[in-house]
Design an enzyme around this catalytic site. Sequence first.
Site, PDB file in Angstrom:
ATOM      1  CB  THR B  60     -35.474  25.529 -28.135  1.00 37.43           C
ATOM      2  OG1 THR B  60     -36.772  25.279 -27.611  1.00 37.43           O
ATOM      3  CG2 THR B  60     -34.801  26.610 -27.320  1.00 37.43           C
ATOM      4  CE  LYS B  87     -13.199  12.170 -27.679  1.00 36.34           C
ATOM      5  NZ  LYS B  87     -12.261  13.052 -28.380  1.00 36.34           N
ATOM      6  NE  ARG B 109     -33.614  22.815 -24.008  1.00 38.00           N
ATOM      7  CZ  ARG B 109     -34.674  22.574 -24.790  1.00 38.00           C
ATOM      8  NH1 ARG B 109     -34.890  21.366 -25.282  1.00 38.00           N
ATOM      9  NH2 ARG B 109     -35.497  23.550 -25.090  1.00 38.00           N
ATOM     10  CG  HIS B 137     -37.662  26.715 -22.147  1.00 42.29           C
ATOM     11  ND1 HIS B 137     -36.838  27.600 -22.807  1.00 42.29           N
ATOM     12  CD2 HIS B 137     -38.054  25.809 -23.072  1.00 42.29           C
ATOM     13  CE1 HIS B 137     -36.744  27.237 -24.081  1.00 42.29           C
ATOM     14  NE2 HIS B 137     -37.475  26.159 -24.271  1.00 42.29           N
TER      15      HIS B 137
END
Lengths: 184, 319
Positions: B60, B87, B109, B137
């Site tokens: 993808t 982080k 995504r 999707h």
Amino acid sequence: MPPKDPTPVLDARAVERTLQRMADEIVELNDGTEKLVIVGIQRRGVQLARRIVSLIAEREGVEVPSGALDITLYRDDLQTVGPRPVVGPTDLTADINGRRVVIVDDVLYTGRTVRAALDELADFGRPARIALAVLIDRGGRELPIHADVVGKKVDVAPGERIDVLVKELDGRDAVVLARREEPA
Amino acid sequence: MTGPLGKDLLALEPLTAEQINLVLDTAEPFKEISERAIKKVPTLRGATIVNLFFEASTRTRISFEFAEKRLSADTVNVAASGSSVQKGETLVDTARNLEAMRIDMVVIRHGASGAAQFLADRIESNVINAGDGTHEHPTQGLLDLLTLRDHFGNLAGVKVCICGDVLHSRVARSNIWGLKKLGAEVAVCGPRSLMPNAIDELGVTVLHRIEDAIQWADALNILRLQLERMTAGYIPSLREYNRVFGVTRERLDRAPKDVLILHPGPMNRGVEIDSDVADGPHSVILDQVTNGVAIRMAVLYLLAGGNPKLAEAAKGALA
């Protein structure tokens, strides 16, 4: 809404005669049919290009290679007006390197379509020369572009527009001058 | 001003059949661009697109990147590992920081269902969902529709069975919405443990034997069995899954007609699909990959442009 009283500019027979003359001029301009490639611009330029190819075949006995360009993806106004809903097919399988390419379109106006077509052709190869043939030149250029072969020059007043009809798409061949519909 | 799809592409559920057909029709001419020697058109020149991938993806991400580059956009890839996400930066802060660098589109995504919508509500850039959790999707659904349409011409009445882990599959959900809208008949087939409750409320037939699915279907869309599901206890073993639900040559040979084979990849050969099926004459798995680039080009094109400020400037120039 159908435009009010469209004024005929060319009827079917006049379109036929004009295309014949344009076909002859294209052959003359290129010293024959050797190395000639005819490329129509979507949509009506493609039909006109096909007619010119068959007129050349009748007169010269040679089927010159031809193709179709859709210049939608090369337009310079995506950022301003947004995407055109319909992108047509580009079909250019003929090799254009070192060839004499003639771009065919129905109407030459601002010249922006031709500018886009030149850019697109450059992505397919490096022709020896590119010429432009249009059925109608209506003036109003916004770019330094001119046609080498012109079917007919037409003066178009503000508030008017020129429509080219071809029988493959519109049922009949004609060129008409119509009143531009006021934007709603 | 927004384009014919609106600002974002987040799911197929809210789209109309006309909008879906517009994407499929627009994808057609884009196929030709990938066949050229110079595989590039200047359409999105100057647009900046960020591919924000919080989950692993090869196909993808590369497909989007090719689509963006073939339209001449400038692209930046951000993966969760190696970025400030590690982080502890939140999704919205990451996106706002990117937007502060003047980007135009985000392809996202994410492992959480609804992440794309969450982002789209909070930033001005166009957002394209490249898979969110178990939700949808949409570009995979669209490329499956294009591949089926290439083969059958029209999807009305075509019988498509989605096989395997429907429970965890965003591909299944996008397929069900898209196929139903275009008039296809849809069934799902898989172990009961991998079938969502009340799936029949989406208007699909539920089949529990792969033999029944093969008998019924014109096309099978075989989902990847996510291998981590086995350790989670959804299925006893991979071998058992293959024995009961695997799409094999022997099973297909008993079908009354040729069945078209689709798979969104990556495949587990010998688990949900056997190699001689995946590589067989009725497999369109690689056509799906080719179509994926064209579909993503079409979506990028249809979402792009229509900048109101530039439109005003152009109007001023004409006056």
